[in-house]
Design an enzyme around this catalytic site. Structure first.
Site, PDB file in Angstrom:
ATOM      1  CB  CYS A  83       6.552   0.193  -6.092  1.00 13.03           C
ATOM      2  SG  CYS A  83       6.057  -0.374  -7.688  1.00 13.03           S
ATOM      3  CG  HIS A 124      -0.487   0.168  -7.826  1.00 15.93           C
ATOM      4  ND1 HIS A 124       0.503  -0.120  -8.727  1.00 15.93           N
ATOM      5  CD2 HIS A 124      -1.628  -0.290  -8.365  1.00 15.93           C
ATOM      6  CE1 HIS A 124      -0.031  -0.718  -9.771  1.00 15.93           C
ATOM      7  NE2 HIS A 124      -1.328  -0.842  -9.577  1.00 15.93           N
TER       8      HIS A 124
END
Lengths: 700, 395
Positions: B199, B157
């Protein structure tokens, strides 16, 4: 010299800076009337706007992943559920001894290969313990003198140990049923509970243990669940007398099942535990038969307005709506659904929001009239149940141990006697509960991501603490300002020794609060007396309280006259502001409702005999004072609410006693608020209203 | 082919250089600026059950680079490794990256170098820069050199210029750039491919400035990278989109295929990816269409074929070296096997400042222009000659 000068200038700077703040404060105080009108209006308008400001719920915890796994609950499990349902109805009907069903359930649990035991206890009535507010652990050891045999309750409990889990956490599933009068829906809910239990006993993904409590709710489901939880969390002593007594009772009463007990051995009564509870689901089925779809009602309010984590409600709602196609309902107050003024308000807001949206499309305050009406009704019910401080179901018992729990109440669209309807209904509910359990099973920590302080305005809409505190803050903001204004005006006008006059007023306020505290403890004494009916209790309570009040006034007479009503009002307002702020931390809903009654009353109250110019102004002031004084008196407020919300029937003075009894037996902080903050404030307001301004005496 | 005279002159130069550079040769085991080994550092920076897909991503890539030829001892695998034996796992001790459950990624030969709470920013930086505690075994070190091609794959992440490590710390783009810079300074790589699936992956490359670095990210700034699909049996998403399509590309290849990096990059479709893959190429010199993917994801080395070892010195060579590049016909083969030589001619001027590099370049030039066999013989002869001189001098 230079240094000194610098010091001087900095001091001057400080002075001028603080002067600015002071000037602002003085400005507010000088225009206290205007400020209080504006703040009160803004606070109440903002409160009415809460349904518009509600946000959509979302699942905040990543780990939950509801609905990501396909449910394994199949028609095989539906057959299991049907089998047990039929068995319960057959056997339970044959022998209504109260323990037949528990024994049957234990057989089923053992057949599945899970651990099982009986939990047994003797229910006791909740008594008034003046020192036990906020502490739910009433000691279990105070036995009644003669525990009557047959009054004990037997619950069957099953435990599945997670095959590869560490046994540190557990998920609890509760299915309440009434063993004396087992209804068909009770049997169905037990059937669902068992079918899920048997499914979970052979899945490979369990990380937390599963405990299934089939709670006999003969004496109220809360009592049963609470007693089981107490035993779960408290230490158990094997030589405890109560257990021996219970055993004796059990064997006496059920001589026909003696063989069975011998076969099972005493081991079946050994209390077994799993890990700490991650979440609990209370599962109920009601046969309402009025919907066009199967529906699910979620009850979440625990004692003193505590709520489970919003995520738990979210996953149940998400799975019910998006996976199983159930209709989700949460409580709403019907009065608001039908009231025309709410509808009118909703239409007005609809126009305003569409206008606002035309001005700035980014504003997302879009609400239709119907949504507003429904939101208001749901919000009202949410606030009401939180303010009452009484749990809406046996899930409330879990909250006392900081376990997140909800009651899921399923109701089928038509009668469960229909085979097809029943199996479709069982499939849906079973899959929903399996989904919720699997989702909670994925959890790595306690529920903590989402909100604990919120109101629901729809099953998928919430108002969080950050929003609803604002109206409350605005509402009580004028209290300190008005207190300061009254204090300064009084100080300015009177002579020098007047600066200590407020101590007199403080004495009055303190003694009235003391009186209120004594009044709140009176029921403990009254309960020792052999007074029969609730109405006699209520009248005795009122009589004693009024006597004490008169005595207090006899003592206080001189000082209450001496200090002048402005100072008295100012100190009273300060006390009310402190009380409301404290209460807003303990139970926000109570404080919000209380503030809406108290704040206008405190701000407006003036002696009836005070000279004012203009007859109309005086009349207006008098009527508004009188109206507020009537409305804010707790019993009167209760009466008004009762008539307003359509509860018919004759009103008896005993109702108040019963109502107070409910509050204290559930350890509700609302009881304390009413008697420690609200009532003294009301008495003081009455005192000010009847204040003898021109010298003629009048007693409160 | 070169004429005889220049080649002889070269030989003398070689000999001359050799005399001066013997200590250097002894100290270094590698050939500068030539790609001759491949390493992979595969990092899964998240843990916990709901991040199953990140571990599956990493294990899938681990399997792919192993299949394409990077040996286990040259793969540093950093994994939280809490999925296979997670109690929520329906399939104990197995990890899948597809809901068809055909391929168990957690098979017999998974060597995890950094496991569980060892996957920290500190350890990651230590692996990259090679600053280890003396007690750290060789198997946990990145023992690359200036001829190494390194694949650095990370998933987890992330956000704007950071990548989260196991919910407790972050790797910032500055940290990554700093580590890469140190690696460059210490000649720990020749070329580095950083591939990040997270991301806003592109932001992680913002601070890079070392030459020879090629970076691919799964998404641009402000974009999310999404998972590809959910396994409704296991109850979690099992693979991320970017990695899924990368793997789909590699599944069609074998160790010897010559697909270029640009074909890999062009295979990313923003529509299926639901994000825009980002390549940072300004630090990388070679044209991507000529760089085979196997130069990072595989380990096919150039083999210099010499018969001498088998035949002895006495027998003259009968065959010309067949694997040696030299003419256009062999172009494809060269690309596949050893693409570096072509560029090295251009780089010569840069690297002349170092005597060591000069002699290596010379050597390379020899390889290109003359017969390897001949060179080998000269070299061998020179060594014998040197040996005799030195023994004679000592005596």
């Amino acid at each position: 010299m230079a240094v000194k000068e610098e010091g001087d200038t900095s001091q001057q700077g400080k002075k001028s800076r603080s002067r600015l703040i002071l000037r602002l404060g003085a400005l507010l105080v000088a225009h206290s009337g205007l400020v209080s009108v504006v703040c009160c209006a803004a606070g109440i308008i903002a409160f009415i706007l809460l349904p518009v400001l509600a946000n959509n719920t979302y699942i905040s915890e990543n780990a939950l992943m509801p609905g990501s796994a396909d449910p394994a609950f199949s028609s095989q499990e539906v057959l299991d559920a049907n089998r047990l349902t039929m068995d319960i109805l057959n056997r339970g009907a044959a022998k209504a001894s109260g323990i037949e069903i528990a024994k049957l359930l234990r057989e089923y649990i053992v057949a599945v290969g899970a651990e099982s035991y009986y939990h047994k206890f003797v229910p006791r009535a909740n008594k008034f313990h003046p020192l036990h507010f906020f502490s739910s652990t009433t000691d279990n050891l105070d036995l009644p003198a003669n525990p009557s045999c047959g009054s004990f309750i037997l619950n069957a409990v099953g435990i599945i140990r997670a095959p590869r889990g560490d046994g540190k956490e557990t998920i609890v599933l509760v299915t309440p049923y009434n063993s004396q009068n087992t209804t068909y829906s009770d049997a169905v809910s037990l059937g669902i509970g068992f079918s899920i239990f048997s499914l979970l006993s052979h899945v490979t993904w369990l990380a937390k243990d599963i405990v299934w409590l089939a709670a006999d709710s003969r004496y109220g489901e809360y009592t049963t669940v609470d007693s089981w939880l107490k035993d779960y969390h408290g230490p158990a002593f094997p030589g405890e007398t109560s257990r021996i007594v219970d055993d004796a009772c059990f064997e006496e009463n059920n001589s026909d099942s003696l063989d069975h007990i011998k076969v099972e051995g005493h081991n079946s009564y050994v209390y077994k535990r799993a890990g700490t509870m991650a979440a609990a689901l209370v599962l109920k089925v009601v046969d309402k038969k009025e919907e066009e779809r199967d529906s699910l009602s979620i009850y979440a309010e625990a004692s003193n307005g505590q709520m489970p984590n919003l995520d738990l409600i979210n996953i149940a709602h998400y799975l019910a709506v998006h996976r199983q196609g159930l209709r989700v309902k949460i409580g709403s107050i019907i009065y608001f659904l039908k009231a025309s003024w709410v509808k009118l308000l909703g239409e007005m807001l609809q126009h305003i929001t569409t206008l606002a949206k035309r001005l700035n499309p980014k504003w997302k305050f879009d609400i239709t009239s119907a949504d507003y009406v429904e939101g208001t009704a749901t919000l009202a019910s949410s606030i009401y149940y939180q303010a009452l401080g009484v749990p809406t179901g046996s899930h409330g018992a879990f909250r006392n141990y900081q376990v997140d729990a909800v009651t899921l109440e399923f109701s089928p669209r038509s009668s469960l006697n229909n085979e097809n309807v029943r199996s479709a209904f069982l499939l849906k509910t079973g899959r929903l509960i399996e989904g919720v359990i699997r989702s909670v099973n994925n959890l790595l920590e306690k529920f903590h991501q989402s909100f604990f302080l919120y109101f629901l305005t729809a099953p998928h809409k919430y108002v969080s603490v950050g929003i609803y505190m604002i109206p409350f803050g605005i509402l009580i903001a004028p209290l300190p300002i008005v207190a300061a204004a009254l204090f300064s005006s009084n100080n300015g006008s009177s002579n020098k020794d007047g600066s200590w006059k407020w101590l007199q007023a403080a004495k009055v306020v303190f003694l009235i609060h003391l009186w209120a505290m004594i009044t709140s403890l009176l029921p403990y004494v009254l309960l020792q007396l052999p007074l029969g009916t609730p109405s006699s209790f209520a009248s005795a309570w009122a009589a004693v309280a009024i006597c004490f009040l008169l005595i207090t006034y006899l003592i206080l007479w001189s000082s209450s006259i001496d200090c002048g009503w402005e100072l008295l009002k100012s100190v009273m307002i300060v006390a009310a502001a402190i009380g409301l702020s404290l209460m807003s931390v303990i139970n926000f809903s109570t404080a919000q409702i209380g503030a809406m009654l108290i704040v206008p009353m405190c701000l407006l109250v003036k002696p009836a005999r005070k000279q004012t110019q203009g007859v109309f102004a005086k009349a207006l002031m008098l009527t508004s004072n009188l109206a507020l004084l009537v409305v804010a008196f707790p019993p009167a407020a209760l009466l008004i609410a009762k008539t307003l919300f359509g509860a018919s029937g004759n009103i008896d003075i005993g109702d108040f006693w019963e109502w107070a009894q409910i509050l204290w037996s559930w350890n509700s902080a609302t009881y304390m608020y009413l008697l420690w903050i609200h009532l003294p404030c009301w008495v003081l307001c009455l005192n000010i209203f009847l204040y003898p301004c021109i010298g003629s005496s009048s007693k409160a | 082919m070169a004429t005889r005279d220049p080649s002889m002159i070269c030989c003398f130069r070689l000999l001359f250089l050799l005399l001066f550079s013997v200590p250097l040769i002894a100290s270094s085991s590698s050939w500068a600026s030539m790609h001759h080994n491949n390493w992979a550092v595969l990092v899964c920076t998240s843990r916990y059950w709901f991040n199953y897909r990140h571990m599956a991503n990493t294990l899938s890539l681990y399997r792919t680079v192993k299949r394409l030829g990077i040996p286990d001892e040259r793969i540093i695998l950093m994994l939280a490794d809490d999925m296979a034996c997670n109690m929520r796992n329906n399939y104990p001790a197995q990890v899948f990256n597809n809901e068809n459950h055909q391929l168990n990624l957690y098979g017999d030969n998974v060597e995890v170098d950094y496991r569980g709470y060892e996957v920290t920013v500190e350890n990651f930086m230590r692996v990259l820069t090679g600053r280890h505690d003396p007690a750290v075994p060789r198997s946990k070190r990145l023992l690359s050199d200036e001829g190494s091609h390194i694949l650095l794959y990370m998933t987890g992440h992330g956000g704007d210029e950071f990548l989260k490590f196991q919910d407790s710390e972050e790797l910032q783009s500055h940290d990554l750039a700093d580590a890469v810079k140190q690696m460059k300074e210490k000649n720990r790589f020749k070329e580095l491919l950083i591939m990040v699936d997270t991301c806003q992956a592109a932001t992680l490359f913002n601070q890079l400035q070392s030459p020879g670095v090629l970076a691919i990210g799964s998404s641009m700034k402000g974009e999310n990278s999404y998972s590809h699909h959910l396994d409704s049996d296991i109850g979690v998403s099992v693979v991320d989109r970017f990695t899924y399509y990368t793997l789909a590309f590699f599944e069609k290849l074998n160790m010897y295929s010559n697909a270029s990096l640009s074909s890999l990059f062009n295979s990313y479709n923003p529509r299926t990816l639901m994000s825009t893959a980002y390549y940072r190429m300004d630090l990388y010199q070679r044209p991507l269409p000529e760089v085979p993917v196997t130069s990072f994801f595989g380990s096919v080395m150039k083999t210099i074929h010499t018969d001498a070892a088998y035949m002895g010195l006495s027998i003259p060579p009968k065959t010309e070296a067949q694997f040696l590049p030299g003419d256009g016909g062999n172009h494809q083969l060269r690309i596949e096997n050893e693409p570096d030589l072509e560029k090295d001619g251009n780089k010569q001027t840069k690297e002349l400042h170092c005597i060591y590099h000069e002699w290596l370049n010379l050597l390379q030039e020899r390889f290109e222009n003359t017969d390897a066999e001949l060179l080998f013989r000269y070299g061998f002869g020179t060594m014998v000659f040197l040996l005799t001189i030195s023994t004679w001098l000592l005596a």
